[in-house]
Design an enzyme around this catalytic site. Sequence first.
Site: not given
Ligand code: PGA
Length: 253
Positions: A10-12, A96, A98, A168, A174, A214, A235-236
Site C-alpha cells: 500500500n504505497w499510500k 483502511h 486512514e 490492521e 506506521g 509495521s 505500507g512503509g
Molecule cells: P505500515 O502501513 O506498514 O506503514 O504500518 C500499513 C498500512 O497502512 O496498510
Amino acid sequence: MTRRPYVAGNWKMNLDRASAVALARAVREHVGAQAPYDCALFAPAVYVAAVAEVLAGSPVKVGVQNVHDMASGAYTGEISVAMAKDVGAASALVGHSERRALFGEADAFLAKKAKAVLDGGLELVFCVGETLAEREAGRTEAVVETQLRLGLGALPRTDWTRVAIAYEPVWAIGTGRNATPAQAGEVHTFLRALVGKMVDAATAEALRIQYGGSVSAANAAELLAVPGIDGALVGGASLKIESLRAILDAARR
Ligand code: PGA
C-alpha cells in the site's frame, strides 16, 4: 487447505511517477513469471495506468487505494470502480483506517464501496482493526466484528472468492510497533471463525487474511509463519525494493 500467501504493498500518497514505475519494475523482476504467492501493488490512482503497463504479463497486479461507490455523476474528485478498472486496476482497498479516521468513512459507506468493487469485477481487500484505546478496553474482537459484519455482511457467498481481509490494528500502522505474531494470530483466528458464521466453513477456510501494521523485512518471517496469517498488507516497507523483496521472500513457504 493451504491458502496461497498474498502480499500487497500500500504505497499510500507516496512516490512520483518515475519512482512508482521503477519500483513496479523491480517487483516484477523479483516475482518473475510465477511465484508461490500473490502480489499486488496499491498505487496512487494517478499512477495506476503507468504501473499497470509495467506489470502487463506479470502475475503482479496493480490496485487502487480508494474508489467511490457510485458509477458516475457529480462527485468531484472521486473515481469510480469502472474508471479504476479501465486504467488497469485489478483490486481495490476498502476500509483502511486512514480512510475511516481521516476522511470520516463510516461502515455503511464502506459496505456500499465493497459491493461496488465486487459488482464492478475487481478484487477487494477489506481492512479492519482496532485502536489502542479499544484494545486496552478489551474491545478488539467486538470492534473488528462490527466492522466486518457492517462492511461485508450483505455480500453473496459467491463474491467471497474475490475478497481478502486485512487485519490492521490502528496502533500498529506506521508506528514501527507491529502486533506480535501471537496477537495477530488470535485476531485472525477470531475473524476466520466469524466468517464461518457469517458465510460458511468452506469460505472461511479459503479466505486469505493479511496482517498489516509495521510489517518489515525484520518481522515478516515470524508473522507469516503463523498458520492463520496468510500474507501482509505493507505500507512503509513497500516503498523500498530491498524491504519489499525480503517480505515477498518470507511469503515463500
Ligand atoms: P505500515 O502501513 O506498514 O506503514 O504500518 C500499513 C498500512 O497502512 O496498510
